[in-house]
Design a protein around this motif. Structure first.
Motif, PDB file in Angstrom:
ATOM      1  N   ASN A 321       0.853  -1.185   0.000  1.00 18.54           N
ATOM      2  CA  ASN A 321       0.000   0.000   0.000  1.00 18.54           C
ATOM      3  C   ASN A 321       0.890   1.236   0.000  1.00 18.54           C
ATOM      4  O   ASN A 321       1.617   1.497   0.958  1.00 18.54           O
ATOM      5  N   ALA A 322       0.823   2.012  -1.080  1.00 16.06           N
ATOM      6  CA  ALA A 322       1.699   3.175  -1.217  1.00 16.06           C
ATOM      7  C   ALA A 322       1.456   4.197  -0.113  1.00 16.06           C
ATOM      8  O   ALA A 322       2.371   4.914   0.291  1.00 16.06           O
ATOM      9  N   ALA A 323       0.223   4.257   0.404  1.00 12.16           N
ATOM     10  CA  ALA A 323      -0.091   5.244   1.440  1.00 12.16           C
ATOM     11  C   ALA A 323       0.669   4.972   2.728  1.00 12.16           C
ATOM     12  O   ALA A 323       0.992   5.887   3.481  1.00 12.16           O
ATOM     13  N   ARG A 324       0.968   3.692   2.987  1.00 13.72           N
ATOM     14  CA  ARG A 324       1.653   3.353   4.240  1.00 13.72           C
ATOM     15  C   ARG A 324       3.103   3.810   4.240  1.00 13.72           C
ATOM     16  O   ARG A 324       3.741   3.860   5.293  1.00 13.72           O
ATOM     17  N   ALA A 325       3.623   4.125   3.066  1.00  9.18           N
ATOM     18  CA  ALA A 325       4.999   4.613   2.977  1.00  9.18           C
ATOM     19  C   ALA A 325       5.076   6.131   3.125  1.00  9.18           C
ATOM     20  O   ALA A 325       6.161   6.703   3.129  1.00  9.18           O
ATOM     21  N   ASP A 436       4.113  17.013  -5.873  1.00  9.14           N
ATOM     22  CA  ASP A 436       5.149  15.986  -5.942  1.00  9.14           C
ATOM     23  C   ASP A 436       4.643  14.660  -5.374  1.00  9.14           C
ATOM     24  O   ASP A 436       4.796  14.354  -4.189  1.00  9.14           O
ATOM     25  N   VAL A 437       4.006  13.873  -6.233  1.00  6.99           N
ATOM     26  CA  VAL A 437       3.405  12.597  -5.845  1.00  6.99           C
ATOM     27  C   VAL A 437       3.796  11.533  -6.857  1.00  6.99           C
ATOM     28  O   VAL A 437       3.678  11.755  -8.069  1.00  6.99           O
ATOM     29  N   GLU A 438       4.254  10.359  -6.377  1.00  5.07           N
ATOM     30  CA  GLU A 438       4.596   9.249  -7.268  1.00  5.07           C
ATOM     31  C   GLU A 438       3.319   8.584  -7.782  1.00  5.07           C
ATOM     32  O   GLU A 438       2.257   8.682  -7.169  1.00  5.07           O
ATOM     33  N   ILE A 439       3.453   7.868  -8.902  1.00  2.00           N
ATOM     34  CA  ILE A 439       2.266   7.301  -9.559  1.00  2.00           C
ATOM     35  C   ILE A 439       1.547   6.276  -8.689  1.00  2.00           C
ATOM     36  O   ILE A 439       0.314   6.212  -8.684  1.00  2.00           O
ATOM     37  N   ASP A 440       2.291   5.479  -7.898  1.00  2.00           N
ATOM     38  CA  ASP A 440       1.632   4.469  -7.056  1.00  2.00           C
ATOM     39  C   ASP A 440       0.722   5.121  -6.021  1.00  2.00           C
ATOM     40  O   ASP A 440      -0.388   4.633  -5.755  1.00  2.00           O
ATOM     41  N   LEU A 441       1.177   6.218  -5.425  1.00  2.00           N
ATOM     42  CA  LEU A 441       0.347   6.918  -4.445  1.00  2.00           C
ATOM     43  C   LEU A 441      -0.837   7.591  -5.136  1.00  2.00           C
ATOM     44  O   LEU A 441      -1.953   7.589  -4.605  1.00  2.00           O
ATOM     45  N   ALA A 442      -0.613   8.146  -6.318  1.00  2.00           N
ATOM     46  CA  ALA A 442      -1.712   8.770  -7.062  1.00  2.00           C
ATOM     47  C   ALA A 442      -2.793   7.735  -7.399  1.00  2.00           C
ATOM     48  O   ALA A 442      -3.993   8.014  -7.296  1.00  2.00           O
ATOM     49  N   MET A 443      -2.380   6.535  -7.798  1.00  8.56           N
ATOM     50  CA  MET A 443      -3.349   5.468  -8.086  1.00  8.56           C
ATOM     51  C   MET A 443      -4.138   5.098  -6.834  1.00  8.56           C
ATOM     52  O   MET A 443      -5.355   4.899  -6.875  1.00  8.56           O
ATOM     53  N   HIS A 444      -3.427   4.993  -5.714  1.00  6.68           N
ATOM     54  CA  HIS A 444      -4.100   4.673  -4.450  1.00  6.68           C
ATOM     55  C   HIS A 444      -5.112   5.761  -4.108  1.00  6.68           C
ATOM     56  O   HIS A 444      -6.249   5.465  -3.719  1.00  6.68           O
ATOM     57  N   THR A 496      -9.627   7.360   8.009  1.00  2.38           N
ATOM     58  CA  THR A 496      -8.193   7.107   8.180  1.00  2.38           C
ATOM     59  C   THR A 496      -7.888   5.640   7.950  1.00  2.38           C
ATOM     60  O   THR A 496      -6.954   5.281   7.217  1.00  2.38           O
ATOM     61  N   GLN A 497      -8.680   4.746   8.574  1.00  2.00           N
ATOM     62  CA  GLN A 497      -8.470   3.306   8.408  1.00  2.00           C
ATOM     63  C   GLN A 497      -8.623   2.901   6.951  1.00  2.00           C
ATOM     64  O   GLN A 497      -7.811   2.125   6.423  1.00  2.00           O
ATOM     65  N   LEU A 498      -9.638   3.449   6.291  1.00  2.00           N
ATOM     66  CA  LEU A 498      -9.897   3.095   4.903  1.00  2.00           C
ATOM     67  C   LEU A 498      -8.742   3.545   4.009  1.00  2.00           C
ATOM     68  O   LEU A 498      -8.295   2.803   3.131  1.00  2.00           O
ATOM     69  N   TYR A 499      -8.259   4.757   4.222  1.00  2.00           N
ATOM     70  CA  TYR A 499      -7.184   5.292   3.371  1.00  2.00           C
ATOM     71  C   TYR A 499      -5.917   4.452   3.468  1.00  2.00           C
ATOM     72  O   TYR A 499      -5.250   4.213   2.456  1.00  2.00           O
ATOM     73  N   TYR A 500      -5.580   4.013   4.655  1.00  2.00           N
ATOM     74  CA  TYR A 500      -4.340   3.244   4.823  1.00  2.00           C
ATOM     75  C   TYR A 500      -4.540   1.741   4.617  1.00  2.00           C
ATOM     76  O   TYR A 500      -3.681   0.952   4.954  1.00  2.00           O
ATOM     77  N   SER A 501      -5.681   1.389   4.042  1.00  2.00           N
ATOM     78  CA  SER A 501      -5.975  -0.010   3.730  1.00  2.00           C
ATOM     79  C   SER A 501      -5.500  -0.370   2.327  1.00  2.00           C
ATOM     80  O   SER A 501      -5.285   0.503   1.490  1.00  2.00           O
ATOM     81  N   HIS A 502      -5.371  -1.677   2.072  1.00  2.00           N
ATOM     82  CA  HIS A 502      -5.235  -2.171   0.707  1.00  2.00           C
ATOM     83  C   HIS A 502      -6.594  -1.993   0.043  1.00  2.00           C
ATOM     84  O   HIS A 502      -7.597  -2.498   0.558  1.00  2.00           O
ATOM     85  N   LEU A 503      -6.662  -1.292  -1.069  1.00  2.00           N
ATOM     86  CA  LEU A 503      -7.937  -0.986  -1.701  1.00  2.00           C
ATOM     87  C   LEU A 503      -8.122  -1.801  -2.978  1.00  2.00           C
ATOM     88  O   LEU A 503      -7.142  -2.232  -3.596  1.00  2.00           O
ATOM     89  N   PRO A 504      -9.381  -1.999  -3.403  1.00  2.00           N
ATOM     90  CA  PRO A 504      -9.632  -2.797  -4.630  1.00  2.00           C
ATOM     91  C   PRO A 504      -9.002  -2.162  -5.856  1.00  2.00           C
ATOM     92  O   PRO A 504      -8.940  -0.938  -5.948  1.00  2.00           O
TER      93      PRO A 504
END
Length: 504
Positions: A321-325, A436-444, A496-504
């Motif tokens: 999960n890119a958000a966790r980084a 300044d956002v990487e593509i993995d975080l933008a996708m998340h 908050t919990q939802l954002y830092y989750s693995h999403l579909p």
């Protein structure tokens, strides 16, 4: 049957049956489905259910910045209100009064409109939220144990009898393994709660008919000889695994403890095995659901057949999960934000955004709108075309307004037209604001936005942005270039919990 009367200035305003809920606007007026977009301030007023709770209470849940006052203190958090409790909304006093009689008007939750009904049946199928179906067994003893077993359904409990990947009809099923009913009966005798949880996104487009799925559940229950709970994600929103929406609902309304729950499912992210010929898992949604909810996890082979897992965590094809980084970017974010605010205070400026969809551009633009209502904020998505944006930019600059261009503007060519207008007017403050956002975080972020009711942005759009991307620089004609990181903001613990989750 519990019910609750909600009085407004000593006059009856609403009546809630046990388990019922109302969606109310910021002035505490009833909202219907078509009025709810997910962004406006609102309240959810829900009543406890004697089958799931020993406390007779009404829960007030403020969303999107809605506020109420209780005991003289302004609140934005969830509060449980008991008999005779008072609270204020928009300077109007409301009071909760308990009644043991059935309510004359019942509501379940916002997606199920039940008007002028004498009773809302708490047994059987319900729609607790958009894209979520729930089956509640008639036997109240099913809820007595704190121990809960969640089971994915397809290829965990059952599989198509026809041998295909998907069933052909409601009767096209057999047990995944002959031991399945025996194990389920054994769990039943221990008093454990058994909950089937299944993604059925095709219901969203009526490919899979709800009554056909419900018929299948009835057949399975008839074969087993007992009823069990069923949770169905019938859409693509926050209830779809691996999002934790269903578990959050059960935890909030049925007081589940993650430490006493186990998730069993076949979507575990396992790679293909050349020796056995087993194909790789189609996804890791079941395992990620368990991770998101803090549950222990087993595959069907491990749970029903007592097989020892052959896979190490490193073997599992689970994308992090890119958000966790995300690091704490608040200092840098605030510094860049303050700089932009200072520029707009001091001089007429053209500020051109650059960044992926989902990098926070429009959210930041809204903060500028609140601080500088006189500034022309041009959102390309709202205006409809780049040509219209360019035209409006020119008009606003000509009459002396500062302009903020809220668009992805990935390359030099997309920014050049705006720069030409600024140079024609000899503007001395032309700023590039790069998100300044990487593509993995933008996708998340795009996935998070989609499942919380926002627009769906496909990955291909982000890949296209990356392919075109040219970093903004002063050589293009900017007087300054500023970068700003992504800084998420939430309005509730669940967000908050939802954002830092693995999403579909």
């Amino acid at each position: 049957m519990w019910s609750f009367n909600i009085f407004k200035n000593e006059k009856l305003k609403f009546v809630l049956n046990a388990g019922g809920a109302l969606v109310l606007d910021e002035h505490f007026e009833l909202m219907l489905d078509e009025n709810v977009t997910g962004n406006e301030k609102r309240f959810i007023l829900s009543a406890s259910d004697p089958r799931f709770s020993k406390i007779q209470a009404v829960t007030i849940s403020p969303l999107s910045g809605a506020k109420y006052t209780i005991n003289g203190e302004e609140e934005e958090k969830i509060t449980h209100l008991e008999d005779e409790d008072k609270f204020d909304v928009s300077a109007v006093t409301y009071q909760v009064r308990f009644s043991s009689k059935k309510a004359k008007t019942g509501f379940w939750l916002k997606t199920q409109k039940v008007k002028d009904a004498s009773h809302v049946d708490l047994n059987g199928w319900m729609d607790p939220g958009k894209g979520f179906m729930y089956f509640c067994p008639e036997d109240q003893g099913a809820f007595s144990s704190p121990v809960v077993y969640f089971f994915d359904m397809d290829h965990t409990i059952i599989k198509p009898k026809s041998g295909g990947k998907f069933p052909e009809n409601a009767s096209d099923w057999i047990w995944w393994h002959k031991i399945v009913p025996e194990r389920l009966h054994r769990l039943r005798t221990t008093g454990a709660r058994i909950i089937f949880i299944s993604n059925q996104k095709s219901m969203e487009t009526d490919v899979t008919l709800k009554d056909e799925f419900q018929e299948k559940i009835r057949q399975i229950q008839d074969k087993l000889g007992f009823e069990f709970e069923v949770c169905v994600a019938s859409g693509s929103g926050m209830f779809r695994k691996p999002s934790p929406g269903i578990f959050h609902f059960l935890k909030e309304y049925m007081k589940l403890d993650p430490k006493s729950c186990l998730m069993v499912g076949d979507a575990a992210g396992r790679p293909a095995c050349k020796i056995s010929g087993k194909k790789k898992d189609f996804s890791a949604s079941d395992r990620n659901f368990a991770v998101n909810c803090g549950l222990d996890f087993r595959t069907p082979e491990e749970f029903f057949n007592s097989q020892v897992s052959k896979y190490k965590e490193a073997d599992l094809k689970i994308k992090p999960n890119a958000a966790r980084a995300l690091k704490d970017n608040s200092i840098k974010f605030n510094k860049s934000s303050d700089l932009i605010h200072d520029i707009l205070k001091r001089k007429k400026s053209l500020i051109i955004f650059t960044g992926y969809p989902g990098c926070g551009k429009s959210t930041f633009a809204k903060t500028l709108t609140r601080s500088f209502p006189e500034v022309a904020i041009l959102c390309r998505d709202e205006i409809g075309s780049t040509q219209k944006c360019i035209k409006l930019c020119k008009e606003a600059l000509h009459i002396g307004k500062s302009v903020v261009v809220d668009a992805t503007n990935p390359d030099i060519a997309s920014r050049q037209k705006y720069l030409e207008i600024a140079h024609e007017l000899d503007l001395d403050s032309i700023i590039s604001l790069f998100f300044d956002v990487e593509i993995d975080l933008a996708m998340h972020n795009c996935r998070y936005r989609a499942i919380t009711g926002g627009a769906v942005i496909k990955d291909m759009i982000l890949y296209s942005h990356r392919k075109k991307f040219e970093a903004p620089s002063r050589s293009e004609g900017f007087t300054d270039t500023i970068s700003i990181p992504f800084e998420p903001k939430f309005e509730s613990n669940f967000e908050t919990q939802l954002y830092y989750s693995h999403l579909p």
